[in-house]
Design a protein around this motif. Structure first.
Motif, PDB file in Angstrom:
ATOM      1  N   LEU A   1      25.172 -67.246 -78.984  1.00  0.00           N
ATOM      2  CA  LEU A   1      26.586 -67.108 -79.332  1.00  0.00           C
ATOM      3  C   LEU A   1      27.202 -68.437 -79.753  1.00  0.00           C
ATOM      4  CD1 LEU A   1      29.285 -64.981 -77.636  1.00  0.00           C
ATOM      5  CD2 LEU A   1      29.711 -67.419 -77.878  1.00  0.00           C
ATOM      6  N   THR A   2      26.928 -69.500 -79.013  1.00  0.00           N
ATOM      7  CA  THR A   2      27.556 -70.794 -79.302  1.00  0.00           C
ATOM      8  C   THR A   2      27.199 -71.289 -80.692  1.00  0.00           C
ATOM      9  OG1 THR A   2      27.510 -71.378 -76.951  1.00  0.00           O
ATOM     10  CG2 THR A   2      27.845 -73.169 -78.522  1.00  0.00           C
ATOM     11  N   SER A   3      25.927 -71.202 -81.061  1.00  0.00           N
ATOM     12  CA  SER A   3      25.499 -71.657 -82.389  1.00  0.00           C
ATOM     13  C   SER A   3      26.107 -70.803 -83.489  1.00  0.00           C
ATOM     14  CB  SER A   3      23.971 -71.622 -82.492  1.00  0.00           C
ATOM     15  OG  SER A   3      23.377 -72.528 -81.599  1.00  0.00           O
ATOM     16  N   ALA A   4      26.067 -69.476 -83.301  1.00  0.00           N
ATOM     17  CA  ALA A   4      26.630 -68.580 -84.307  1.00  0.00           C
ATOM     18  C   ALA A   4      28.133 -68.796 -84.441  1.00  0.00           C
ATOM     19  CB  ALA A   4      26.332 -67.125 -83.935  1.00  0.00           C
ATOM     20  N   MET A   5      28.806 -69.006 -83.315  1.00  0.00           N
ATOM     21  CA  MET A   5      30.248 -69.233 -83.341  1.00  0.00           C
ATOM     22  C   MET A   5      30.589 -70.529 -84.074  1.00  0.00           C
ATOM     23  SD  MET A   5      32.949 -69.237 -80.160  1.00  0.00           S
ATOM     24  CE  MET A   5      32.094 -70.561 -79.279  1.00  0.00           C
ATOM     25  N   ALA A   6      29.795 -71.569 -83.867  1.00  0.00           N
ATOM     26  CA  ALA A   6      30.036 -72.845 -84.549  1.00  0.00           C
ATOM     27  C   ALA A   6      29.931 -72.679 -86.063  1.00  0.00           C
ATOM     28  CB  ALA A   6      29.046 -73.894 -84.057  1.00  0.00           C
ATOM     29  N   GLY A   7      28.915 -71.939 -86.515  1.00  0.00           N
ATOM     30  CA  GLY A   7      28.765 -71.698 -87.942  1.00  0.00           C
ATOM     31  C   GLY A   7      29.919 -70.888 -88.502  1.00  0.00           C
ATOM     32  N   PHE A   8      30.324 -69.856 -87.760  1.00  0.00           N
ATOM     33  CA  PHE A   8      31.431 -69.005 -88.198  1.00  0.00           C
ATOM     34  C   PHE A   8      32.724 -69.809 -88.277  1.00  0.00           C
ATOM     35  CE2 PHE A   8      34.895 -66.049 -87.809  1.00  0.00           C
ATOM     36  CZ  PHE A   8      34.466 -64.893 -88.441  1.00  0.00           C
ATOM     37  N   LEU A   9      32.990 -70.627 -87.281  1.00  0.00           N
ATOM     38  CA  LEU A   9      34.221 -71.421 -87.270  1.00  0.00           C
ATOM     39  C   LEU A   9      34.253 -72.415 -88.426  1.00  0.00           C
ATOM     40  CD1 LEU A   9      34.681 -72.131 -83.446  1.00  0.00           C
ATOM     41  CD2 LEU A   9      35.963 -70.527 -84.873  1.00  0.00           C
TER      42      LEU A   9
ATOM     43  N   ILE B   1      17.306 -68.642 -96.073  1.00  0.00           N
ATOM     44  CA  ILE B   1      18.466 -68.420 -95.195  1.00  0.00           C
ATOM     45  C   ILE B   1      19.760 -68.277 -95.986  1.00  0.00           C
ATOM     46  CG2 ILE B   1      17.439 -69.511 -93.173  1.00  0.00           C
ATOM     47  CD1 ILE B   1      18.959 -72.052 -93.857  1.00  0.00           C
ATOM     48  N   GLY B   2      19.646 -68.081 -97.302  1.00  0.00           N
ATOM     49  CA  GLY B   2      20.824 -67.833 -98.123  1.00  0.00           C
ATOM     50  C   GLY B   2      21.653 -69.052 -98.447  1.00  0.00           C
TER      51      GLY B   2
ATOM     52  N   THR C   1      16.542 -66.435 -85.480  1.00  0.00           N
ATOM     53  CA  THR C   1      16.276 -67.700 -86.180  1.00  0.00           C
ATOM     54  C   THR C   1      17.530 -68.106 -86.950  1.00  0.00           C
ATOM     55  OG1 THR C   1      15.431 -66.524 -88.122  1.00  0.00           O
ATOM     56  CG2 THR C   1      13.840 -67.178 -86.439  1.00  0.00           C
ATOM     57  N   ALA C   2      17.837 -69.390 -86.925  1.00  0.00           N
ATOM     58  CA  ALA C   2      18.980 -69.963 -87.662  1.00  0.00           C
ATOM     59  C   ALA C   2      20.290 -69.231 -87.360  1.00  0.00           C
ATOM     60  CB  ALA C   2      18.695 -69.952 -89.157  1.00  0.00           C
ATOM     61  N   PRO C   3      20.677 -69.098 -86.082  1.00  0.00           N
ATOM     62  CA  PRO C   3      21.939 -68.427 -85.768  1.00  0.00           C
ATOM     63  C   PRO C   3      23.154 -69.155 -86.333  1.00  0.00           C
ATOM     64  CG  PRO C   3      21.043 -69.506 -83.821  1.00  0.00           C
ATOM     65  CD  PRO C   3      19.983 -69.555 -84.864  1.00  0.00           C
ATOM     66  N   PHE C   4      23.081 -70.484 -86.435  1.00  0.00           N
ATOM     67  CA  PHE C   4      24.212 -71.242 -86.998  1.00  0.00           C
ATOM     68  C   PHE C   4      24.452 -70.845 -88.450  1.00  0.00           C
ATOM     69  CE2 PHE C   4      25.857 -74.787 -89.470  1.00  0.00           C
ATOM     70  CZ  PHE C   4      26.969 -75.163 -88.739  1.00  0.00           C
ATOM     71  N   VAL C   5      23.384 -70.766 -89.232  1.00  0.00           N
ATOM     72  CA  VAL C   5      23.518 -70.411 -90.644  1.00  0.00           C
ATOM     73  C   VAL C   5      23.983 -68.962 -90.788  1.00  0.00           C
ATOM     74  CG1 VAL C   5      22.267 -70.109 -92.813  1.00  0.00           C
ATOM     75  CG2 VAL C   5      21.802 -72.092 -91.374  1.00  0.00           C
ATOM     76  N   LYS C   6      23.453 -68.082 -89.955  1.00  0.00           N
ATOM     77  CA  LYS C   6      23.888 -66.679 -89.994  1.00  0.00           C
ATOM     78  C   LYS C   6      25.375 -66.576 -89.682  1.00  0.00           C
ATOM     79  CE  LYS C   6      23.587 -62.175 -90.049  1.00  0.00           C
ATOM     80  NZ  LYS C   6      23.527 -61.444 -91.346  1.00  0.00           N
ATOM     81  N   GLY C   7      25.842 -67.318 -88.680  1.00  0.00           N
ATOM     82  CA  GLY C   7      27.264 -67.331 -88.362  1.00  0.00           C
ATOM     83  C   GLY C   7      28.075 -67.925 -89.497  1.00  0.00           C
TER      84      GLY C   7
END
Length: 434
Positions: free
Chosen positions: A41-49, A407-408, A184-190
């Motif tokens: 969650l933390t990594s994905a949230m950072a990317g989303f923010l 990863i897009g 994999t790559a939750p930050f980029v996905k977020g």
């Protein structure tokens, strides 16, 4: 004479900017991402923010530095390119995605939770009624809902603050397992999920609106306008960050509350029902549906006004009818389908917006801005298209060797190289100095 704003006026400007971005549709993405990200969650949230808050913030600051929104930021591009970009933005935030999404979010949160067997028929009836009302209200360019909108946004914010406090104090569930797409790559996905807010596109337009508000208040000095716009952007960013983080945590503690949910709207509805019971669900439904209505009227009115001024071929009222009907038709695909269809378009277009913002910041270092802008924007567009085609699901094996393509984010390195080359281009006599 240039007027200075009081602290109260500055706070009001910041809250207005926050209200511009806080659409009811935006609140559905953080819970779903938080639910799917699980332990990441933390990594994905950072990317989303970064894309949901950071990019709109730096876009507004860039608009302030340039002295306006898209027209001034794109002044080194051919006028037709700027017009195409503006048209694309209005289509994206209008009848293609954002405006129909308001009706779908209203349906998902105000009617669907109370139906035992929701189906396509009920969705069609709802969208006809919702966008029929939007059409009637938009014919007066939304003036009838101005006062209502000014009241609804604070109420919606208070509701979200109450929900956030409840989530922190009394989480209703536990952390869901991480979804495969976030392994994999939750930050980029977020980061890419943050595209769904569409707020970077909106910021390119809002910059002009906010400067108009400042001029109406008597702020005529360019530096003062830039300073106040930057402060307003910071206030809006803090507000959006608080809302998004609390909704991420809500989604990240939803196991056992909304296990079968497929959208963020369903997660929020289930969580509110668990926290506050049926009464809370009714209050949420009323506020969100009205907030979605005001947002839809604003978007349909703005799009109709833009296309009327652009073409002068049809009246404003005809453009309202066209936009409202298009929104109604698009909304009938359903929220899941609309979001999935929008992703390739946003993956294609977002790099171009980011490239424009980057070029605006680096403009003082450019010796040949016309060539530099065109190089940077062209490269961002080409590689954004490749990422978009990949997001559609086409076989892109011929270019799969590109760094970060899987990863897009294939546009990142080529755009950075183009930016470096743009800064290195020597001064040309025929450059237009602006």
């Amino acid at each position: 004479m240039n007027k200075s704003l009081s602290t109260f006026d500055i706070l009001g400007l910041g809250f207005m900017t926050f209200a511009f971005f806080l659409g009811a549709g935006n609140i559905i993405f953080p819970p779903m991402t938080g639910f799917l990200a699980g332990e990441h969650l933390t990594s994905a949230m950072a990317g989303f923010l970064l894309t949901g808050v950071g990019l709109p913030l730096v876009t507004l600051v860039a608009a302030a530095l340039a002295g306006g929104g898209l027209p001034t930021m794109g002044r080194y591009l051919p006028p037709v390119v700027v017009t195409v970009m503006a048209t694309a933005i209005f289509i994206i935030i209008g009848p293609a995605f954002a405006a129909p999404r308001t009706g779908l979010v209203a349906y998902e949160m105000s009617l669907k939770p109370f139906l035992s067997h929701p189906d396509q028929y009920t969705l069609t009836l709802y969208t006809i009624g919702f966008f029929g009302l939007v059409l009637l209200l938009s014919l007066n360019q939304g003036r009838l809902l101005d006062a209502v909108g000014k009241v609804l946004t604070p109420i919606l914010l208070l509701l979200l603050i109450g929900l956030a406090l409840a989530v922190f104090i009394s989480p209703q569930g536990t952390q869901p397992p991480v979804s495969e797409v976030y392994l994999t790559a939750p930050f980029v996905k977020g980061f890419i999920e943050g595209y769904n807010t569409m707020d970077t596109f909106a910021a390119l337009i809002f910059g002009m609106f906010i400067l108009d508000v400042l001029r109406d208040k008597g702020v005529t000095d360019g530096r003062a306008q830039s300073r106040y716009l930057m402060i307003a952007a910071l206030i809006a960013a803090v507000g959006l960050g608080f809302v998004y983080i609390s909704l991420f945590i809500l989604g990240g503690t939803s196991l056992g509350v909304a296990d079968s949910a497929t959208t963020g709207a369903e997660i929020i509805s289930a969580y509110v029902l668990s926290l506050f019971g049926p009464a809370g669900l009714w209050i949420l439904a009323a506020i969100v549906s009205l907030a979605c209505l005001t947002t839809a009227v604003g978007l349909v009115s703005a799009c109709a006004d833009y296309f009327y001024r652009l073409t002068h071929q049809l009246s404003y009222r005809i453009w309202v009818i066209i936009n409202a009907l298009a929104c109604m038709l698009v909304a009938n695909v359903g929220l899941d389908t609309l979001i999935s269809v929008s992703v390739p378009v946003l993956v294609t277009c977002y790099p171009v917006a980011v490239a424009l913002v980057l070029a605006t910041y680096l403009r003082p270092l450019m010796r040949a801005p016309v060539l530099a802008y065109r190089l940077i924007m062209s490269v961002a567009l080409v590689f954004g298209i490749l990422d978009g085609l990949h997001a559609v699901g086409l076989n892109m094996s011929l270019v799969s060797w590109l760094p970060m393509f899987d990863i897009g984010m294939a546009w990142v390195i080529p755009t950075a190289i183009a930016t470096a080359l743009g800064l290195a281009i020597p001064t040309r006599k025929q450059e237009v100095q602006c």
